[in-house]
Design an enzyme around this catalytic site. Sequence first.
Site, PDB file in Angstrom:
ATOM      1  N   ARG A 154      24.384 -21.279  -1.246  1.00  0.00           N
ATOM      2  CA  ARG A 154      23.345 -22.228  -1.638  1.00  0.00           C
ATOM      3  C   ARG A 154      23.863 -23.222  -2.667  1.00  0.00           C
ATOM      4  NH1 ARG A 154      18.908 -18.173  -3.545  1.00  0.00           N
ATOM      5  NH2 ARG A 154      17.607 -20.039  -3.733  1.00  0.00           N
ATOM      6  N   LEU A 201      21.688  -9.242  -0.741  1.00  0.00           N
ATOM      7  CA  LEU A 201      21.325 -10.565  -0.268  1.00  0.00           C
ATOM      8  C   LEU A 201      20.220 -11.088  -1.175  1.00  0.00           C
ATOM      9  CD1 LEU A 201      21.057  -9.992   3.615  1.00  0.00           C
ATOM     10  CD2 LEU A 201      22.957 -11.039   2.382  1.00  0.00           C
ATOM     11  N   ASP A 202      20.162 -12.402  -1.368  1.00  0.00           N
ATOM     12  CA  ASP A 202      19.071 -12.976  -2.151  1.00  0.00           C
ATOM     13  C   ASP A 202      17.732 -12.626  -1.502  1.00  0.00           C
ATOM     14  OD1 ASP A 202      20.959 -14.153  -3.781  1.00  0.00           O
ATOM     15  OD2 ASP A 202      20.903 -16.079  -2.734  1.00  0.00           O
ATOM     16  N   LYS A 203      16.689 -12.633  -2.289  1.00  0.00           N
ATOM     17  CA  LYS A 203      15.357 -12.281  -1.809  1.00  0.00           C
ATOM     18  C   LYS A 203      14.997 -12.999  -0.510  1.00  0.00           C
ATOM     19  CE  LYS A 203      10.466 -12.772  -2.975  1.00  0.00           C
ATOM     20  NZ  LYS A 203       9.481 -13.292  -3.970  1.00  0.00           N
ATOM     21  N   THR A 249      16.981 -14.603   1.578  1.00  0.00           N
ATOM     22  CA  THR A 249      18.030 -14.621   2.599  1.00  0.00           C
ATOM     23  C   THR A 249      17.836 -13.396   3.480  1.00  0.00           C
ATOM     24  OG1 THR A 249      19.613 -15.769   1.174  1.00  0.00           O
ATOM     25  CG2 THR A 249      20.511 -14.543   3.037  1.00  0.00           C
TER      26      THR A 249
END
Length: 296
Positions: free
Chosen positions: A231, A131-133, A135
């Site tokens: 996103r 997961l993105d930082k 998120t």
Amino acid sequence: MKLVVERENERLDKYIASVTDYSRELVTKMLKDDYILVNGKLEKGSYKVKNGDIISIKEGYVQEMDVVPKKMDLDIVFEDDYLMVINKPSGLTVHPGSGNSDNTLVNGLMYYTNNLSSVGGDFRPGIVHRLDKDTSGLMIVAKDNKCHTLLADDFKNKRIHREYVALLDGVFPQNSATIDAPIERSKENFEKMTVAAGGKKAITHLSVIKKYKDYTLVRLVLETGRTHQIRVHLSYIGYPVHNDPVYSKKPSDDFGQFLHSGYLKFVHPITGETLEFRADLPKQFAYFLESLEKSN
């Protein structure tokens, strides 16, 4: 750094190692971490270079990272001998990378257990997906290599169902939508992805949960798994994720995008049991929704 290729039919990883100070092993890691582009696109190490190819290498990759265990309060939703399901907080990077080798989920996992798969390499033990930082939400971590390989195949063949919740800037006019728009890395900004005709196929399904005066709460299901897909897609259609520091033109604070991986369902690759998990929204996300309810 930019290189103009002056050879033909040589492996990309071998070529870069021969004309730079980078070892071939390091080049392989940089390719995996999307630090190298060929003519503006991601390529594998086996790509055969052509005379005139332009190779772009992003600066700042940490060449020698000592990934050390670090005590961390992990929110472990499920664990057995083969895998874990983690509820990752917003703000925590999943694995070490440029500028961050000691404050990631991987550091915390290494402190918690010595049983992590090695399929992902030294910097990504146990990491099957990410997961993105900024998120938050549910992630699967593999504890042995067989489980990791089977899970990776399940992700590839869309057998793992994930649902995200996001708050969008603006009032989305429909109650549901499917965004089908290819994505590739931006040629202008290495840190960003963008919708482009030559990109990889990317499909996001959206359904509205609730509409507020200036925002829309939505549920999202990915049919593909491109970097930053949700996103990028939502920004592309004009309804960016609220507080997104990269893909929204509005100011954002340190919490980052209001995007949460809230639901996960899959068949355990070893035991065959169907597993299903839900994770509550982060407090800041939930508090903001409460304020919208009061003013709605």
